[in-house]
Structures are given as structure tokens and as C-alpha cells.
Design a protein around this motif. Sequence first.
Motif, mmCIF file in Angstrom:
data_model
loop_
_atom_site.group_PDB
_atom_site.id
_atom_site.type_symbol
_atom_site.label_atom_id
_atom_site.label_comp_id
_atom_site.label_asym_id
_atom_site.label_seq_id
_atom_site.Cartn_x
_atom_site.Cartn_y
_atom_site.Cartn_z
ATOM 1 N N GLU B 284 0.827 -1.197 0.000
ATOM 2 C CA GLU B 284 0.000 0.000 0.000
ATOM 3 C C GLU B 284 0.870 1.258 0.000
ATOM 4 O O GLU B 284 0.668 2.181 -0.781
ATOM 5 C CB GLU B 284 -0.889 -0.025 1.236
ATOM 6 N N GLN B 285 1.857 1.265 0.894
ATOM 7 C CA GLN B 285 2.707 2.441 0.991
ATOM 8 C C GLN B 285 3.534 2.647 -0.280
ATOM 9 O O GLN B 285 3.704 3.772 -0.754
ATOM 10 C CB GLN B 285 3.616 2.330 2.219
ATOM 11 N N ALA B 286 4.047 1.540 -0.813
ATOM 12 C CA ALA B 286 4.860 1.658 -2.025
ATOM 13 C C ALA B 286 4.020 2.148 -3.199
ATOM 14 O O ALA B 286 4.468 2.944 -4.022
ATOM 15 C CB ALA B 286 5.520 0.326 -2.350
ATOM 16 N N ILE B 287 2.785 1.678 -3.257
ATOM 17 C CA ILE B 287 1.884 2.139 -4.318
ATOM 18 C C ILE B 287 1.630 3.632 -4.159
ATOM 19 O O ILE B 287 1.656 4.396 -5.127
ATOM 20 C CB ILE B 287 0.558 1.361 -4.287
ATOM 21 N N ALA B 288 1.388 4.046 -2.925
ATOM 22 C CA ALA B 288 1.151 5.464 -2.674
ATOM 23 C C ALA B 288 2.346 6.278 -3.159
ATOM 24 O O ALA B 288 2.194 7.319 -3.796
ATOM 25 C CB ALA B 288 0.903 5.696 -1.192
ATOM 26 N N ARG B 289 3.552 5.812 -2.877
ATOM 27 C CA ARG B 289 4.763 6.511 -3.304
ATOM 28 C C ARG B 289 4.846 6.628 -4.812
ATOM 29 O O ARG B 289 5.348 7.597 -5.356
ATOM 30 C CB ARG B 289 6.007 5.764 -2.805
ATOM 31 N N SER B 290 4.414 5.570 -5.516
ATOM 32 C CA SER B 290 4.521 5.605 -6.984
ATOM 33 C C SER B 290 3.344 6.361 -7.586
ATOM 34 O O SER B 290 3.240 6.513 -8.787
ATOM 35 C CB SER B 290 4.576 4.191 -7.547
ATOM 36 N N GLU B 291 2.467 6.847 -6.761
ATOM 37 C CA GLU B 291 1.388 7.740 -7.187
ATOM 38 C C GLU B 291 0.405 7.098 -8.155
ATOM 39 O O GLU B 291 -0.130 7.750 -9.038
ATOM 40 C CB GLU B 291 1.975 9.037 -7.768
ATOM 41 N N VAL B 292 0.174 5.801 -8.008
ATOM 42 C CA VAL B 292 -0.897 5.181 -8.781
ATOM 43 C C VAL B 292 -1.955 4.608 -7.849
ATOM 44 O O VAL B 292 -2.809 3.834 -8.274
ATOM 45 C CB VAL B 292 -0.399 4.075 -9.741
ATOM 46 N N GLY B 293 -1.906 4.989 -6.565
ATOM 47 C CA GLY B 293 -2.866 4.474 -5.584
ATOM 48 C C GLY B 293 -4.307 4.724 -5.985
ATOM 49 O O GLY B 293 -5.190 3.924 -5.671
ATOM 50 N N GLU B 294 -4.538 5.816 -6.706
ATOM 51 C CA GLU B 294 -5.913 6.138 -7.106
ATOM 52 C C GLU B 294 -6.535 5.072 -8.024
ATOM 53 O O GLU B 294 -7.748 4.988 -8.129
ATOM 54 C CB GLU B 294 -5.942 7.507 -7.788
ATOM 55 N N TRP B 295 -5.676 4.285 -8.682
ATOM 56 C CA TRP B 295 -6.191 3.217 -9.544
ATOM 57 C C TRP B 295 -6.557 1.956 -8.745
ATOM 58 O O TRP B 295 -7.212 1.067 -9.261
ATOM 59 C CB TRP B 295 -5.142 2.802 -10.589
ATOM 60 N N CYS B 296 -6.091 1.877 -7.483
ATOM 61 C CA CYS B 296 -6.110 0.595 -6.760
ATOM 62 C C CYS B 296 -7.185 0.533 -5.686
ATOM 63 O O CYS B 296 -7.527 1.539 -5.068
ATOM 64 C CB CYS B 296 -4.748 0.359 -6.104
ATOM 65 N N GLN B 297 -7.679 -0.660 -5.472
ATOM 66 C CA GLN B 297 -8.570 -0.936 -4.354
ATOM 67 C C GLN B 297 -8.166 -2.260 -3.728
ATOM 68 O O GLN B 297 -7.757 -3.181 -4.440
ATOM 69 C CB GLN B 297 -10.021 -1.063 -4.825
ATOM 70 N N LEU B 298 -8.339 -2.351 -2.432
ATOM 71 C CA LEU B 298 -8.175 -3.641 -1.781
ATOM 72 C C LEU B 298 -9.395 -4.492 -2.105
ATOM 73 O O LEU B 298 -10.526 -4.004 -2.040
ATOM 74 C CB LEU B 298 -8.075 -3.453 -0.266
ATOM 75 N N ASP B 299 -9.180 -5.719 -2.484
ATOM 76 C CA ASP B 299 -10.322 -6.581 -2.820
ATOM 77 C C ASP B 299 -9.975 -8.024 -2.491
ATOM 78 O O ASP B 299 -9.123 -8.629 -3.122
ATOM 79 C CB ASP B 299 -10.658 -6.416 -4.301
ATOM 80 N N PHE B 300 -10.703 -8.558 -1.490
ATOM 81 C CA PHE B 300 -10.402 -9.917 -1.051
ATOM 82 C C PHE B 300 -10.784 -10.978 -2.073
ATOM 83 O O PHE B 300 -10.418 -12.128 -1.938
ATOM 84 C CB PHE B 300 -11.133 -10.221 0.260
ATOM 85 N N SER B 301 -11.557 -10.582 -3.083
ATOM 86 C CA SER B 301 -11.981 -11.600 -4.048
ATOM 87 C C SER B 301 -10.842 -11.980 -4.990
ATOM 88 O O SER B 301 -10.952 -12.928 -5.761
ATOM 89 C CB SER B 301 -13.180 -11.093 -4.853
ATOM 90 N N VAL B 302 -9.741 -11.228 -4.940
ATOM 91 C CA VAL B 302 -8.621 -11.520 -5.845
ATOM 92 C C VAL B 302 -7.805 -12.677 -5.288
ATOM 93 O O VAL B 302 -6.864 -12.483 -4.525
ATOM 94 C CB VAL B 302 -7.714 -10.294 -6.032
ATOM 95 N N VAL B 303 -8.227 -13.857 -5.589
ATOM 96 C CA VAL B 303 -7.499 -15.029 -5.099
ATOM 97 C C VAL B 303 -6.525 -15.515 -6.162
ATOM 98 O O VAL B 303 -5.499 -16.098 -5.883
ATOM 99 C CB VAL B 303 -8.476 -16.155 -4.709
ATOM 100 N N ARG B 304 -6.826 -15.197 -7.444
ATOM 101 C CA ARG B 304 -5.972 -15.535 -8.589
ATOM 102 C C ARG B 304 -5.875 -17.020 -8.861
ATOM 103 O O ARG B 304 -5.212 -17.417 -9.806
ATOM 104 C CB ARG B 304 -4.563 -14.949 -8.470
ATOM 105 N N GLY B 305 -6.470 -17.862 -8.067
ATOM 106 C CA GLY B 305 -6.600 -19.287 -8.399
ATOM 107 C C GLY B 305 -5.306 -20.025 -8.734
ATOM 108 O O GLY B 305 -5.341 -21.213 -9.027
#
Lengths: 474, 474
Positions: B284-305
Motif C-alpha cells: 500500500e505504501q509503495a503504491i502510494a509513493r509511486s502515485e498510482v494508488g488512485e487506480w487501486c482498491q483492496l479486494d479480497f476476491s482476488v485469489v488468482r486461483g
Amino acid sequence: MPPPDQSKRSFQAPKGTRDFYPPELLRRRYIEKAWRDTAIRHGFEEIDGPTFEHTELYTVKSGEAILGEVFNVFSGKDQEQVKEAAGGRAPYALRPEFTPTLARMYAAQAGSLPKPTKWFWQQNCFRAERPQRGRLREFGQWNVDFLGGDESAESRAAADSEVIATCAALLRTTGLKVGEVIIKVCDRRLIASLGLIASRIGMAEATLFDLLDRRSKMEPNKFADLASSAGLDIDALDHNAVLASKYTRGELTVSDFRPKFHSDYGDEYCRNWELDFAPLFAVEQAIARSEVGEWCQLDFSVVRGLAYYTGMVFEVHEASGAERAIAGGGRYDNLIELFGGPPTPAVGFGMGDVVLSNILQDKGLMPEGRALLDRLSEPGASLRPDVFVISNGQPESDAALRPLVADLRRKNLHARHTYKTTKNIGKLLKEASDAHARFGAIIESAAEATLKDLETGTQEKVPLAAIADRAKRP
Amino acid sequence: MPPPDQSKRSFQAPKGTRDFYPPELLRRRYIEKAWRDTAIRHGFEEIDGPTFEHTELYTVKSGEAILGEVFNVFSGKDQEQVKEAAGGRAPYALRPEFTPTLARMYAAQAGSLPKPTKWFWQQNCFRAERPQRGRLREFGQWNVDFLGGDESAESRAAADSEVIATCAALLRTTGLKVGEVIIKVCDRRLIASLGLIASRIGMAEATLFDLLDRRSKMEPNKFADLASSAGLDIDALDHNAVLASKYTRGELTVSDFRPKFHSDYGDEYCRNWELDFAPLFAVEQAIARSEVGEWCQLDFSVVRGLAYYTGMVFEVHEASGAERAIAGGGRYDNLIELFGGPPTPAVGFGMGDVVLSNILQDKGLMPEGRALLDRLSEPGASLRPDVFVISNGQPESDAALRPLVADLRRKNLHARHTYKTTKNIGKLLKEASDAHARFGAIIESAAEATLKDLETGTQEKVPLAAIADRAKRP
């Protein structure tokens, strides 16, 4: 039967295929870019089709013999396909060449396509052959085809010459010189009347064709032996046969295509052998008009071995003859019809990446390092980093580094930074130079950096926000 | 058994593959160029490998289950291979994904590769699945991978965020806006500890994982029914279970990733469920630093199988959820070792061309006509003709036309002329405009032409020899 030992082969590329690490990939891109740029400048438009096709698409053009040379493909999910494969014939094949796909695509849309249609294609092909120098199982291929349009003899000759000129332009673009490679041109209709020669020199026609087709792959002595054992007594022939023997010894094949053949041999040869040189002279004149005649020679050995050619045929060879053909093509006026389309005049050629790449590297014509990166860079992205960002080691500079890199990238610059822990600015500037970066930006504070032009060595202090503008390529 | 009827299928592309005529090919090139430019600007270098690999390369990563989804490949020339194929298992498979090849290549050269190694790849993959919207049997794929380097948690999080930032940059480049597509981020280690939740809400862990994996493909009601029939009584749970039920109903998944999750749910959730959020917060912090956090959401459904992910995982979806995933990836720290290499931290993602292309076209973000040609043009060759050469119909002008076209092409311009017989200059200028040519050159004599700027309409008389200079792109 025990299963084959699979533990050893798992972690290697299949025989005859290639891994392209970044340096090899750049060399491949160099060739692909030369192909694409050349085709576009000559007014051809790019197309593509599936990597595998129904197997019948290939047998329709090349007969059942092609089945022994293709990689068979079937779906493991489809029981019908598994059964078919178990019967020794899979429903699909990896494309051994693109022409059948092109013919299928042209035939399907013939009514609505422009007249003429000028297409190029560049992707990989696959052949289940024994790998050797110049021949791999997966290789890059460039196809250039001129389809449809006016059917007059003059228009066809003009199309033939335009296709040959495109091929010559590619050779010139790579830095190859006239004389280093030769576009050997002939005409299938001329070859056909060589049957006359066969009968006059007492050789079976099939034997003569077979010899012609295989000659370039043989030692000259071997060829002479075979010709002799086929019943050809070279020295015992009369005046006409002397010409023929010159031909079988290859002496007719090195005549300079444009001026020499017609004036030196043409008329006499035509009269003596009752050959129809008219189609070839039309190509000759059209080539002269397109000003690539200096690359071309008439060469009777160009039979091309492929039944579907109907007129002009050509092959491109390195002058020493040491390599396999660089390219080959010709006119195929019957093929579109074979795939269900209307009668369509057509001419084209294919060029592989393997032989061309070998020749360019042998001759030192493959750019390297910075020059290669410059050649491949596009307006959207320079392969050379535009800016290599360095912190002067102060905490506020460290903190400003990644946001600056992100900002430069968002402004469409190629920006890099080190992943090493060193704070030594000299070492970091060397890392920037080694990556062929154009500028080094040493962050001096949260607001300012020293921007160093790594080519000229000049440097200046600039606000961080001004770096993108300063480093923009012209 | 009679052979299957093959006459019908011969002249069509195999099901689930595509023919790319020039307009479709340009749209594909547009996506490929966006991919390549984005990867290069972020410091990734391109690689490539074989189109088919030994089948074991894929089963090593994905298990035997992958065999039902690959296209099998064997050589018709090799009797051993034919026998193997008849046994239902071919020696080779068309690549269903590139990661195994990448892992093989990295493992083979790990000792001499830079640390970290940043690679991208873009070619086609193949899946023997039933074609449907967003899923074809042959499709383009872009892979971006960050391998090796420092193993600290902070460095890994920085690498994770750099890879996510590269993905976000691609989305931005295509004109997609924050909110139209969502990068859903989670962490495999977090998912693992969800087993705790399962036990507290009285659900079998396997059932919970299965539900999570399938939830995004279900109607909400169907999901609620299944959750209920699995023994989950949502309303009967205590305070902790209310959080859990919010989660199973999807209410926890739409929290804004950066500020919201940690402040609103984070601490309490962590305390109550004994979950280790530390890795996710690092990302989360690294994403914030790279300034693309606005594109991201936490989502538990991402299991990727996919069993091989070890840390951060993410998927990119169009906001309405109507389409299949645009991209997906994550951290896979154990994979290189599995292919015989040293322990290597690694993170990457793949993006297909089919879903992205559908979304861009639906949203009107795919450029067309002249704009598309301009976007794809390179310094070496403009897709828009630089000069369309026209004869004024006089014999000396006709004779000068092809030499002029040849001369312009030799000077690296894209030159065209008509193949029509009309001499009507108005019609020919229209043909030039329709081809989006920049200039029309009307040859007036053997020495001079009227050069017309087809955008501004201005024109001037220039010597033929000066046209190339005048028409050169800036």
C-alpha cells in the motif's frame, strides 16, 4: 514400453528454436523494423492470420508431401481431435509458410478489397526439419505480396518489378552492397521451354529439371558428375550444345541481367532454342525502370521447386553462394483461384530472418550498443533511457527520487534509477552511461537537480519540475 | 469410421482464431505499441522464446490439469513423436502462457543476469478452450516481470508497486480514466489467514476459498444462497461475524485501497481476526509513493486461483464488472527455483489483447483513420503516405512517375501512385486524400511538379529533385 526420459529435456528450448535474451531480441527487432519500414514505404499494408491452420489449407497448395514437414497441432480437450491425431494426421498444423493463409484471406474478401491489394506480413513460421545453419524449426518470415489489379502483360511486369524493387530496397537498407548479394531472376515459362534443351542434349527432361533444382546445393564437381552420369556428354555436343553446356556448367548464369543478357546471348539464344523470352524481357524492362536492375542477374538455376509459380521467379543469394537463399518468390497467378477466389494475378516473395541475420553479422552490418538502441527508438519510447535519476544521498533527495522517476515516466520519458545500495555518484553516473542514458539527473534537494548531458558532459542546475522538458527528445 | 468431412472447414480460420486485415491489424498494433512503449519507459527490456515448448515445462508449473487446455504439438517426421501423440500426450505444447518460458530462461542464465532483471514480452498465447467474449484460442499477451535483486520486504514492496505502476501507466496511456477500471489488490498471505475467518463463521475453509474464487463470476443472490447452503447463517453471528458477513457480502471489498481500508477497518479488523496485514500495508505504501494508488482498491476476491503466487496479487477489471479480467499478476517468489534456478524474488503480470481491445472500442478510445496512422508512424516509415505522386497525363510526366516514386522511396519516404487508368487529376487527388497522404505531387514536366499540401491546401511549383526534401517529416 517405458515412457521416454523427460526429465532431461524439460528445461531446454525445443531443438531448432531460439531463446531471445534482450541483446538477441534487439537484433531481431532490427531486422523486423527494416522489413516493416521498407514494406510501408513501398505502399504495402500489414496483415496477419492464425499461427495454426486446418491442415488441409497446406495440403491444398503443397500436396500431401507437406505433412512430413509440418508440426501437427490438436486440442487435448477434443476427443475427436485426439482420435484423429492418433490416426497420424492432426486437424491443425503450425504454419510452415504464410501464403496459404494469405490466399484464404484474399479469396474470402476478394470482392471488397482494393485493386490491386498490396499486403505484407511478418511473423514466425515452423518447419519440422533437421536444424542446420540458416535453417531452424521456428523462424521469422517477411512476406510481400501484390495481388489483383490490371491483368495486362505490362501491368504484371510492373508489379513483378515493384516486388523485386521492394526486396532490393530491404537489402540496401541493411547496408548490403550491389554485388555482395544477387537477386537471381528467371521466368517459369522460360524454364518450361528448357524441355527443348533437354531433348537436344539427350537428357531426360525430368533429370534436367531435377539437376537444375538441386544444382545450387551441390559442389560443382558433383553436379558435373551427375550431369555426366545422366548421359550428358558435354564435349561431344555441336554448336548449340556448346551453349547448352555453358548453361549446365553455370556460365550462362552469371551474366549481368540488364544489358548483358539480351545483347550478348539473347537473340542468338532465342533463335537457336526457340525460347520465348518476351515475358522475361518485360520484367527486365520494368526492373530497369525501377532502377534496381543493378541488383539483378538472369539465372536459369532459379527453378524455385514450387509448382504454383506461373511466371517470373527470383531468389536472393549472398554472392559467394555459401549461405542458403536469403529470399525467394515469384508470380503465382493461379493460387487465389485454388482457394476459392476469383482468377487473380499475384506476385510476391518471402524472406527469412535466419540467413539474413547470419549475413549481416558476418559482414559487420548489424548495429550494436548505442547505435542499435537509437535505430530502434520510436517517438513513443526511446530504448536509451532519457534520464537516469540519481540521489545525492541526502534523505530529502532519496525521498524525491521515486516520485521524480514516476513523474518523468508519466510524461512519456524513459526514466531509470539504480537498484543498488551504493551512494557513490561516480559509480552511479557510470551505471547511467553503461545503460546509454542521455541525461543523468543528480537530485541535490527536494526542489533541484544537476542535469548532466552524458554525451557532451555539460551540466546545469535545474528545478526538478523542469527536467522533463529539458530532457525531451527533439 | 468415415473420415470427418474436411471439405467445409478447409478455407476458414480455425475456431477461436482471428484474421487481421489491414484495419484490424492497425488496431492490434496500436495496443502492442502502447504495451511496448509503456514497458520501455519503465525500464523493462524485451525478450522472447519459442512458440511451443516441451509439454513438461507447463505441467511443472501448473500440474497435469493444464494438458486438457493446451494445443498439443508433434512433428510428423519423427516416428517417436507420432507414437507419443497417439498415446494422447504430445511432446510439445503451444504456449498457454509465457511465464514457464521466462522462468526457464531466467534459471538458465541467473548467474550472469543483472540484479534485478526487468523483462517484458509480447506475443501470442494459445488455449484449447471454448471461445467466448473476451476469450479466444489464440490471443496477444503482454507480460511484465521484475526478477531478482534485493530480498528485503521493503525492496519487494517497491518492486510490487513498480509493476503495478507499469500496469496503471498502460491503462492511463490508452485514455482509460481512474474509476473506469480498477486494479484490485490483495495479498496471498492475507488470503491464507482467512482460514481463521472460515473457522469462526462455521464454514469449511475449502468451501470459503471456493466461494471467494467463484464469487465474481456469480450473481450476488446466487452467492448468498451458496454461502447460506454452506452453513453460513449470516444474521446469527456476533459482532466479529458481522464484519465477516460484510466481507462475504462483498461490502469490505469496495473500500478505497489507500486511505480507507487501514483507517476504517484495518486496526480493528487486524485485532479481531489476528490477521497479518503488514505485507499488504507495505505494498500500500509503495503504491502510494509511486502515485498510482488512485487506480487501486483492496479486494479480497482476488485469489488468482494459481497456486504459485506467494505474496501480493492483483487483477484489473472494468468497473462495471461486465468483462473478464483485463490483466492479472502477483508475486511468485518460488517459481524460478522450481525451474532449477536459485531462490529469486519475482513479481509480474500478464495482460491480454482481447478484453482490453473490447473495452477500448466500447468506450470510443480506439483511434481511427488518420489519427491511428499518425500514432503508429515511426521515424523510419510513416503509415500515412508522405507523397502521392500523380502525372498530369503528358507522356513525359507519365515517364517520370515511376522513377520519381522509386527515388522518394530510396530517400526513405513513403511514396504511392495510382494503379488506376484515370487521368482525372481531381479524382487522383481524392485517392491521395483517401489514403491520408500528406502531399500530392502532380508532375507537370520531366523536371517540375506542383506539390500540394493536402492538409492546408497550399501548393507550389518545385523541381522533382526537391520534392523529397520538401516532404520530409520534421
